[in-house]
Design a protein around this motif. Structure first.
Motif, PDB file in Angstrom:
ATOM      1  N   ILE A 149      68.634  -2.173 -59.739  1.00 27.06           N
ATOM      2  CA  ILE A 149      67.405  -1.919 -60.199  1.00 27.06           C
ATOM      3  C   ILE A 149      66.466  -2.907 -60.640  1.00 27.06           C
ATOM      4  O   ILE A 149      65.188  -2.765 -61.023  1.00 27.06           O
ATOM      5  CB  ILE A 149      67.334  -1.045 -61.535  1.00 27.06           C
ATOM      6  N   VAL A 150      66.973  -4.148 -60.567  1.00 29.48           N
ATOM      7  CA  VAL A 150      66.023  -5.487 -60.900  1.00 29.48           C
ATOM      8  C   VAL A 150      65.415  -5.886 -59.794  1.00 29.48           C
ATOM      9  O   VAL A 150      65.957  -6.189 -58.635  1.00 29.48           O
ATOM     10  CB  VAL A 150      67.230  -6.317 -61.506  1.00 29.48           C
ATOM     11  N   ARG A 151      63.976  -6.079 -60.059  1.00 29.83           N
ATOM     12  CA  ARG A 151      63.255  -6.725 -59.055  1.00 29.83           C
ATOM     13  C   ARG A 151      63.176  -8.071 -59.441  1.00 29.83           C
ATOM     14  O   ARG A 151      62.922  -8.434 -60.616  1.00 29.83           O
ATOM     15  CB  ARG A 151      62.105  -5.841 -58.890  1.00 29.83           C
ATOM     16  N   ALA A 152      62.533  -9.196 -58.353  1.00 28.12           N
ATOM     17  CA  ALA A 152      62.452 -10.409 -58.643  1.00 28.12           C
ATOM     18  C   ALA A 152      60.906 -10.764 -57.896  1.00 28.12           C
ATOM     19  O   ALA A 152      60.734 -10.444 -56.779  1.00 28.12           O
ATOM     20  CB  ALA A 152      63.456 -11.278 -58.206  1.00 28.12           C
ATOM     21  N   HIS A 153      59.966 -11.402 -58.702  1.00 23.83           N
ATOM     22  CA  HIS A 153      58.983 -11.585 -58.067  1.00 23.83           C
ATOM     23  C   HIS A 153      58.737 -12.963 -57.814  1.00 23.83           C
ATOM     24  O   HIS A 153      59.522 -13.845 -58.435  1.00 23.83           O
ATOM     25  CB  HIS A 153      57.867 -10.960 -58.962  1.00 23.83           C
ATOM     26  N   GLU A 154      57.793 -13.462 -57.213  1.00 23.22           N
ATOM     27  CA  GLU A 154      57.475 -14.871 -56.708  1.00 23.22           C
ATOM     28  C   GLU A 154      57.621 -15.832 -57.750  1.00 23.22           C
ATOM     29  O   GLU A 154      57.035 -15.972 -58.853  1.00 23.22           O
ATOM     30  CB  GLU A 154      56.358 -15.025 -55.947  1.00 23.22           C
ATOM     31  N   CYS A 155      58.496 -16.619 -57.659  1.00 24.57           N
ATOM     32  CA  CYS A 155      58.837 -17.940 -58.533  1.00 24.57           C
ATOM     33  C   CYS A 155      59.734 -19.001 -57.951  1.00 24.57           C
ATOM     34  O   CYS A 155      60.733 -18.476 -57.320  1.00 24.57           O
ATOM     35  CB  CYS A 155      59.502 -17.290 -59.838  1.00 24.57           C
ATOM     36  N   GLU A 156      59.390 -20.394 -57.975  1.00 19.12           N
ATOM     37  CA  GLU A 156      60.071 -21.385 -57.498  1.00 19.12           C
ATOM     38  C   GLU A 156      61.589 -21.327 -58.122  1.00 19.12           C
ATOM     39  O   GLU A 156      62.222 -22.219 -57.488  1.00 19.12           O
ATOM     40  CB  GLU A 156      59.386 -22.518 -57.459  1.00 19.12           C
ATOM     41  N   GLY A 157      61.906 -20.903 -59.087  1.00 23.99           N
ATOM     42  CA  GLY A 157      63.172 -20.755 -59.772  1.00 23.99           C
ATOM     43  C   GLY A 157      63.970 -19.924 -59.243  1.00 23.99           C
ATOM     44  O   GLY A 157      65.329 -19.988 -59.780  1.00 23.99           O
ATOM     45  N   LEU A 158      63.696 -18.976 -58.538  1.00 19.72           N
ATOM     46  CA  LEU A 158      64.545 -18.036 -58.076  1.00 19.72           C
ATOM     47  C   LEU A 158      65.768 -18.380 -57.008  1.00 19.72           C
ATOM     48  O   LEU A 158      65.505 -19.606 -56.486  1.00 19.72           O
ATOM     49  CB  LEU A 158      64.000 -16.710 -57.428  1.00 19.72           C
ATOM     50  N   GLY A 159      66.922 -17.909 -57.018  1.00 14.81           N
ATOM     51  CA  GLY A 159      67.949 -18.402 -56.257  1.00 14.81           C
ATOM     52  C   GLY A 159      68.749 -19.352 -56.880  1.00 14.81           C
ATOM     53  O   GLY A 159      69.871 -20.123 -56.006  1.00 14.81           O
ATOM     54  N   ARG A 160      68.466 -20.070 -57.901  1.00 13.91           N
ATOM     55  CA  ARG A 160      69.210 -20.961 -58.405  1.00 13.91           C
ATOM     56  C   ARG A 160      70.330 -20.539 -59.302  1.00 13.91           C
ATOM     57  O   ARG A 160      70.438 -19.268 -59.883  1.00 13.91           O
ATOM     58  CB  ARG A 160      68.198 -21.899 -59.289  1.00 13.91           C
ATOM     59  N   ASP A 161      71.528 -21.326 -59.604  1.00 13.03           N
ATOM     60  CA  ASP A 161      72.547 -20.851 -60.456  1.00 13.03           C
ATOM     61  C   ASP A 161      72.175 -20.430 -61.774  1.00 13.03           C
ATOM     62  O   ASP A 161      71.141 -21.438 -62.324  1.00 13.03           O
ATOM     63  CB  ASP A 161      73.516 -21.674 -60.250  1.00 13.03           C
ATOM     64  N   ILE A 162      72.634 -19.356 -62.285  1.00 12.31           N
ATOM     65  CA  ILE A 162      72.549 -19.144 -63.660  1.00 12.31           C
ATOM     66  C   ILE A 162      73.726 -18.779 -64.369  1.00 12.31           C
ATOM     67  O   ILE A 162      74.745 -18.101 -63.838  1.00 12.31           O
ATOM     68  CB  ILE A 162      71.554 -18.071 -64.057  1.00 12.31           C
ATOM     69  N   SER A 163      73.875 -19.349 -65.663  1.00  9.60           N
ATOM     70  CA  SER A 163      75.318 -19.060 -66.412  1.00  9.60           C
ATOM     71  C   SER A 163      75.103 -17.669 -66.681  1.00  9.60           C
ATOM     72  O   SER A 163      74.145 -16.781 -66.851  1.00  9.60           O
ATOM     73  CB  SER A 163      75.270 -19.837 -67.378  1.00  9.60           C
ATOM     74  N   ARG A 164      76.640 -17.145 -66.988  1.00  3.18           N
ATOM     75  CA  ARG A 164      76.712 -15.629 -67.415  1.00  3.18           C
ATOM     76  C   ARG A 164      75.763 -15.494 -68.956  1.00  3.18           C
ATOM     77  O   ARG A 164      75.325 -14.324 -68.961  1.00  3.18           O
ATOM     78  CB  ARG A 164      78.151 -15.408 -67.388  1.00  3.18           C
ATOM     79  N   ALA A 165      76.085 -16.403 -69.567  1.00  2.00           N
ATOM     80  CA  ALA A 165      75.307 -16.201 -71.021  1.00  2.00           C
ATOM     81  C   ALA A 165      74.101 -16.094 -70.851  1.00  2.00           C
ATOM     82  O   ALA A 165      73.266 -15.244 -71.613  1.00  2.00           O
ATOM     83  CB  ALA A 165      75.938 -17.394 -71.760  1.00  2.00           C
ATOM     84  N   ASP A 166      73.356 -17.024 -69.964  1.00  5.21           N
ATOM     85  CA  ASP A 166      71.870 -16.936 -69.820  1.00  5.21           C
ATOM     86  C   ASP A 166      71.346 -15.723 -69.092  1.00  5.21           C
ATOM     87  O   ASP A 166      70.418 -14.967 -69.602  1.00  5.21           O
ATOM     88  CB  ASP A 166      71.441 -18.020 -69.056  1.00  5.21           C
ATOM     89  N   ALA A 167      72.429 -15.166 -68.243  1.00  4.98           N
ATOM     90  CA  ALA A 167      71.895 -14.034 -67.493  1.00  4.98           C
ATOM     91  C   ALA A 167      71.900 -12.593 -68.528  1.00  4.98           C
ATOM     92  O   ALA A 167      71.032 -11.828 -68.418  1.00  4.98           O
ATOM     93  CB  ALA A 167      72.797 -13.803 -66.224  1.00  4.98           C
ATOM     94  N   GLU A 168      72.886 -12.762 -69.510  1.00  5.54           N
ATOM     95  CA  GLU A 168      73.075 -11.688 -70.164  1.00  5.54           C
ATOM     96  C   GLU A 168      71.905 -11.495 -71.294  1.00  5.54           C
ATOM     97  O   GLU A 168      71.250 -10.614 -71.786  1.00  5.54           O
ATOM     98  CB  GLU A 168      74.153 -11.518 -71.082  1.00  5.54           C
ATOM     99  N   GLU A 169      71.564 -13.068 -71.704  1.00 10.40           N
ATOM    100  CA  GLU A 169      70.476 -13.014 -72.753  1.00 10.40           C
ATOM    101  C   GLU A 169      69.084 -12.509 -72.002  1.00 10.40           C
ATOM    102  O   GLU A 169      68.199 -11.796 -72.481  1.00 10.40           O
ATOM    103  CB  GLU A 169      70.291 -14.416 -73.242  1.00 10.40           C
ATOM    104  N   LEU A 170      68.739 -13.108 -70.672  1.00  8.26           N
ATOM    105  CA  LEU A 170      67.674 -12.257 -70.190  1.00  8.26           C
ATOM    106  C   LEU A 170      67.665 -10.925 -69.923  1.00  8.26           C
ATOM    107  O   LEU A 170      66.598 -10.254 -70.007  1.00  8.26           O
ATOM    108  CB  LEU A 170      67.678 -13.295 -68.781  1.00  8.26           C
ATOM    109  N   ALA A 171      69.109 -10.540 -69.332  1.00  4.84           N
ATOM    110  CA  ALA A 171      69.288  -9.106 -69.047  1.00  4.84           C
ATOM    111  C   ALA A 171      68.925  -8.030 -70.533  1.00  4.84           C
ATOM    112  O   ALA A 171      68.171  -7.309 -70.404  1.00  4.84           O
ATOM    113  CB  ALA A 171      70.488  -8.792 -68.808  1.00  4.84           C
ATOM    114  N   ALA A 172      69.217  -8.651 -71.650  1.00  7.56           N
ATOM    115  CA  ALA A 172      69.025  -7.822 -72.760  1.00  7.56           C
ATOM    116  C   ALA A 172      67.530  -7.788 -73.289  1.00  7.56           C
ATOM    117  O   ALA A 172      66.840  -6.753 -73.393  1.00  7.56           O
ATOM    118  CB  ALA A 172      69.613  -8.217 -74.114  1.00  7.56           C
ATOM    119  N   ALA A 173      66.891  -9.012 -72.940  1.00  3.23           N
ATOM    120  CA  ALA A 173      65.412  -8.960 -73.023  1.00  3.23           C
ATOM    121  C   ALA A 173      64.548  -8.166 -72.128  1.00  3.23           C
ATOM    122  O   ALA A 173      63.652  -7.493 -72.364  1.00  3.23           O
ATOM    123  CB  ALA A 173      64.616 -10.465 -72.833  1.00  3.23           C
TER     124      ALA A 173
END
Length: 219
Positions: A149-173
């Motif tokens: 259900i998650v969509r990503a829009h144009e951004c040069e930061g896409l495709g880079r590694d993300i930690s699980r903790a940061d992913a969960e923080e972003l997901a909660a927001a």
């Protein structure tokens, strides 16, 4: 098409772990390029901000409402004397004379930063992601990647590694943003009265009722 109430129920049922899985799958790291905070061509920056988010920034900065937010320009027209008129249904973060977010700054090396980072709106916290639910906002342009259900829009930061903790923080927001956007949409719908602010040149209809551009009630 599902009702806003049904979409809100779906937003409240979103699983943060599943959203984090999707964000990890897509990958993201902010490069602080400033592209999401600045004007594009001749289009000023427009980032939706909710009334309570405006007040939160006000508390942090002691700015007036107009310093933080402006009526979203969509739905407004420019008059012959250069003023605006009409009604709109959202607030946007205020912009500077260049059309960039007024809170965007750069250091001497051109690295971007937000002067109200700790109080920045949810749409800023979650860029470049959105969820595929009707009634929620989507950044400008088509999605360039998606996972579930998650969509990503144009951004040069896409495709880079993300930690699980940061992913969960972003997901909660991201879940919080989806819920708040739908609650706001329902509030706008339920409180909308086209005759409530007759005579006002510009009216913003938000979930709290009609307001003038300075944030005061227009009822």
């Amino acid at each position: 098409m599902e009702s806003l109430e049904a979409e809100l129920a779906s937003a409240r049922d979103l699983d943060v772990a599943d959203l984090a899985d999707a964000i990890e799958d897509i990958g993201f790291e902010c490069t602080r390029c400033g592209a999401c905070c600045t004007a594009e061509a001749d289009d000023p920056h427009t980032a939706t901000v909710f009334p309570d988010e405006v007040r939160e920034v006000q508390e942090t900065t002691e700015y007036d409402w107009r310093d933080v937010a402006r009526p979203m320009p969509y739905g407004l027209t420019e008059t012959s004397d250069g003023n605006m008129e009409g009604e709109t249904f959202e607030w946007a973060l205020q912009t500077d004379s260049c059309g960039d977010c007024t809170f965007y700054t750069e250091d001497d090396d051109g690295v971007g930063a937000c002067s109200v980072h700790g109080s920045r709106p949810l749409i800023c916290q979650t860029y470049p992601f959105s969820v595929a639910l009707a009634g929620t906002s989507q950044p400008m342009g088509e999605a360039v990647d998606e996972s579930g259900i998650v969509r990503a829009h144009e951004c040069e930061g896409l495709g880079r590694d993300i930690s699980r903790a940061d992913a969960e923080e972003l997901a909660a927001a991201l879940k919080e943003r989806a819920v708040q956007e739908l609650e706001e949409a329902i509030g706008v719908r339920d409180n909308y009265d086209p005759n409530a602010a007759a005579g006002e040149p510009v009216v913003v209809h938000d979930s709290e009722g009609p307001k003038r551009p300075d944030g005061s009630s227009a009822e």
